[in-house]
Scaffold this motif. Structure first.
Motif, PDB file in Angstrom:
ATOM      1  N   TYR A   1      44.934  49.425  46.734  1.00  0.00           N
ATOM      2  CA  TYR A   1      45.687  48.694  47.744  1.00  0.00           C
ATOM      3  C   TYR A   1      45.899  49.515  49.014  1.00  0.00           C
ATOM      4  O   TYR A   1      45.970  48.979  50.127  1.00  0.00           O
TER       5      TYR A   1
ATOM      6  N   THR B   1      39.636  48.149  40.321  1.00  0.00           N
ATOM      7  CA  THR B   1      39.448  47.156  41.383  1.00  0.00           C
ATOM      8  C   THR B   1      38.374  47.645  42.357  1.00  0.00           C
ATOM      9  O   THR B   1      37.983  48.816  42.321  1.00  0.00           O
TER      10      THR B   1
ATOM     11  N   ALA C   1      39.123  41.329  48.670  1.00  0.00           N
ATOM     12  CA  ALA C   1      40.273  40.455  48.370  1.00  0.00           C
ATOM     13  C   ALA C   1      39.854  38.996  48.466  1.00  0.00           C
ATOM     14  O   ALA C   1      38.817  38.673  49.033  1.00  0.00           O
TER      15      ALA C   1
ATOM     16  N   VAL D   1      46.642  39.814  50.485  1.00  0.00           N
ATOM     17  CA  VAL D   1      47.417  40.005  49.254  1.00  0.00           C
ATOM     18  C   VAL D   1      48.894  39.668  49.482  1.00  0.00           C
ATOM     19  O   VAL D   1      49.590  39.228  48.569  1.00  0.00           O
ATOM     20  N   LYS D   2      49.350  39.859  50.728  1.00  0.00           N
ATOM     21  CA  LYS D   2      50.748  39.544  51.057  1.00  0.00           C
ATOM     22  C   LYS D   2      50.970  38.049  51.237  1.00  0.00           C
ATOM     23  O   LYS D   2      52.106  37.592  51.262  1.00  0.00           O
TER      24      LYS D   2
ATOM     25  N   LEU E   1      48.683  42.795  41.266  1.00  0.00           N
ATOM     26  CA  LEU E   1      48.151  42.546  42.614  1.00  0.00           C
ATOM     27  C   LEU E   1      46.748  41.957  42.526  1.00  0.00           C
ATOM     28  O   LEU E   1      46.164  41.587  43.534  1.00  0.00           O
ATOM     29  N   VAL E   2      46.193  41.933  41.310  1.00  0.00           N
ATOM     30  CA  VAL E   2      44.770  41.631  41.134  1.00  0.00           C
ATOM     31  C   VAL E   2      44.581  40.240  40.518  1.00  0.00           C
ATOM     32  O   VAL E   2      45.215  39.897  39.524  1.00  0.00           O
ATOM     33  N   THR E   3      43.690  39.455  41.101  1.00  0.00           N
ATOM     34  CA  THR E   3      43.312  38.153  40.565  1.00  0.00           C
ATOM     35  C   THR E   3      42.039  38.320  39.735  1.00  0.00           C
ATOM     36  O   THR E   3      40.978  38.606  40.274  1.00  0.00           O
TER      37      THR E   3
ATOM     38  N   THR F   1      46.181  47.524  39.641  1.00  0.00           N
ATOM     39  CA  THR F   1      44.926  48.207  39.963  1.00  0.00           C
ATOM     40  C   THR F   1      44.485  49.088  38.793  1.00  0.00           C
ATOM     41  O   THR F   1      43.388  49.645  38.807  1.00  0.00           O
TER      42      THR F   1
ATOM     43  N   GLY G   1      44.773  37.868  46.474  1.00  0.00           N
ATOM     44  CA  GLY G   1      44.811  38.947  45.489  1.00  0.00           C
ATOM     45  C   GLY G   1      43.689  39.942  45.690  1.00  0.00           C
ATOM     46  O   GLY G   1      42.671  39.626  46.330  1.00  0.00           O
ATOM     47  N   LEU G   2      43.909  41.151  45.188  1.00  0.00           N
ATOM     48  CA  LEU G   2      42.833  42.145  45.131  1.00  0.00           C
ATOM     49  C   LEU G   2      41.784  41.674  44.134  1.00  0.00           C
ATOM     50  O   LEU G   2      42.108  41.076  43.114  1.00  0.00           O
TER      51      LEU G   2
ATOM     52  N   LYS H   1      47.898  36.370  40.352  1.00  0.00           N
ATOM     53  CA  LYS H   1      47.759  37.825  40.223  1.00  0.00           C
ATOM     54  C   LYS H   1      48.285  38.227  38.835  1.00  0.00           C
ATOM     55  O   LYS H   1      49.454  38.017  38.535  1.00  0.00           O
TER      56      LYS H   1
END
Lengths: 359, 359
Positions: free
Chosen positions: B181, B177, B199, B213-214, B142-144, B155, B218-219, B151
């Motif tokens: 999330y 992070t 984000a 994120v959706k 989920l994280v960039t 986390t 990204g987080l 991503k």
């Protein structure tokens, strides 16, 4: 510009002059100048005069008897006998690696040491033997934890080095603060303000004053403020402090002695012996066949290096910038700032060592 | 309000219904509901339906044969056999502690597992034996990382538990992070924007869109942006991923399989087995006499707890907020959100388990 070999030789002569053995003077100069080569100028030869000041203040033993104070097959406490951290840390790492050789991993907490240069150097020692290296150290209190007005932690860095197969090793090496103190020194010299999120003032307010830490303020933990996770940076710095200081019997928290930089040299209360470090080594093949692991590291590195990036940037692999700098400076030499050159010239005169001023 | 014992009993019945053994159903419910007790609602019973969905999709083995795939005296790889992470992780921690008992420390990398609940629970298991516990896990991407548009990391939390003497234990437990999330899900339900620094959008720009994120964003790693050290949060998340995923032979980086939450359940490529964890235990007396160490931990905690703080706040010791919440909720019970209660009611109807709707 100076060639690294020239700076190493000079540094070695200085350490010999304060009484270090030939072998330890060479090792210490190797560790110290590796910081300049890798672009971490704040932790390199700029600090040489500081180490000599530690010696002048009776805080540095040039001929330490580094001993294992206590051990189990995979753990140990090493007493640095007030020796150069630059020498104590590689010896501790050697002990960690010997333990890893025998039982899969080795973890050494060190007391009675002082500044050990760049954390990454010591972690990278493990790479030669297909081990993962882990290094941490505590440091003099400059950091205000979340909501604190008091400075209770150092910049407390962590370095982790992981071997790969055809790719260069992964080497993360970072302070647990938003920025290292060196970034403020650069701004101070230029008379520039700092971005919000790097420091707080004496009342705990966000500030752009690049002198804030000198006037009652503090460095902020990684995350900068509560809303952006500063309690996590504080937690990370706390872990480093506990593993390095409390586990070894060194000083910890607000009691970690200052390095000998001007303005941070006060005599103070002590709750343990010197500065503390924590070093670990794990054999990769204590988990998986080394070639399988390293091939997967290549795959990991490839996925990150080749990720889509914002315009004009790329996704960096931890260790890449330092390695590229080392290659460049190894050829083209190292440019030192004038105050650093002058501090070296002063040492040269004091000890009667030849030194070329080269600005 | 629900009493923890009621929720544990209910959870146990659900795990029994999908075929877990009595012992493992009890352990899994204990771990899961400990998150609700400690105030980490996002990792508690709110995820029960998700674990069942994993089972429905054939990704969860209710009767796993958890085995040691490889070991040295202080290291091991444990294969979770697609079992509940809630059960696999405590078993791996037990192995780490047995090794620590014998050789001072034990380090276990786990493959073929899935979501293990709160990291802190497993780290705290070490406290009973005067050991320091260390837990990490990778998670779905989920994280960039800094400058990345892709991503590539989860986390990826770290938890470290350290015993003290008269003070409660130090328990740091945090994602790598800026925020977890779950904080976005809360804002989404309320239709509120997110602070900048949590984000980025699909083009890598800072955003306040709590749905970013959706929609391709990204987080952000701890540190939020390059200027505030996001490369350090990225480095930390990377270390967690390598220790948990690459060292064990689990999936890593962008290949970590999603937990069974709606919207994150796509079938995808695999480079290893399931999700990975990393758990470690170090005997305190592998370094110093335990009582000396713990007395110094009291001193450490005292120095931080009693530091001067900004108006209306205090300096928190990692673990204090969760411990206080646990004491409070242990007496007053746990309030669940309506969608969570409805998801439990659905499970109750499906498996024929009595359940009281209680909003």
């Amino acid at each position: 510009m100076y060639q690294a070999s020239y700076l190493k030789h000079f540094t070695e002569q200085v350490f010999l002059s304060i009484g270090c053995s030939q072998e330890e003077a060479r090792l210490a100069s190797e560790v110290l100048v590796s910081a300049d080569l890798r672009g971490v100028d704040s932790h390199g030869i700029a600090r040489l005069a500081g180490y000599v000041r530690l010696y002048d203040h009776g805080r540095l033993n040039p001929k330490p008897n580094v001993t294992i104070a206590y051990e189990t097959p995979s753990t140990a406490v090493v007493d640095g006998d007030r020796g150069l951290g630059l020498v104590v840390a590689p010896k501790a790492m050697e002990i960690a690696m010997e333990k890893a050789e025998k039982v899969g991993s080795g973890w050494v907490s060190v007391r009675n040491s002082n500044h050990f240069g760049i954390a990454g150097y010591h972690a990278m020692l493990a790479l030669q033997k297909d081990m993962i290296g882990w290094t941490m150290t505590n440091a003099a209190p400059l950091v205000t934890p979340t909501f604190s007005l008091d400075k209770l932690l150092g910049t407390n860095p962590i370095a982790v080095a992981v071997p790969a197969l055809t790719e260069p090793a992964f080497v993360a090496d970072f302070a647990s603060t938003a920025v290292a103190y060196g970034k403020f020194e650069i701004l101070q010299r230029k008379g520039l303000p700092a971005p919000l999120g790097w420091a707080q003032d004496a009342d705990g307010n966000p500030t752009t004053d690049s002198n804030a830490v000198k006037s009652g303020g503090g460095l902020l933990p990684l995350g900068s403020d509560r809303e952006h996770g500063s309690h996590k940076g504080y937690g990370l710095g706390a872990i480093v402090d506990i593993f390095s200081g409390v586990l070894s019997g060194a000083n910890f928290g607000p009691w970690v002695p200052p390095f000998a930089t001007a303005g941070f040299m006060g005599v103070q209360q002590s709750v343990g012996l010197g500065t503390g470090h924590f070093l670990g080594a794990m054999r990769v093949d204590g988990f998986r066949p080394a070639d399988e692991f390293k091939a997967d590291m290549d795959k990991w590195i490839g996925a990150f290096r080749n990720a889509r990036a914002v315009d004009g940037e790329k996704v960096l692999i931890p260790g890449d910038p330092e390695r590229e700098m080392e290659a460049e400076r190894g050829v083209n030499g190292i440019k030192l700032l004038e105050p650093v050159v002058l501090s070296l010239d002063e040492l040269a005169k004091r000890f009667g060592i030849p030194f070329e001023i080269n600005l």
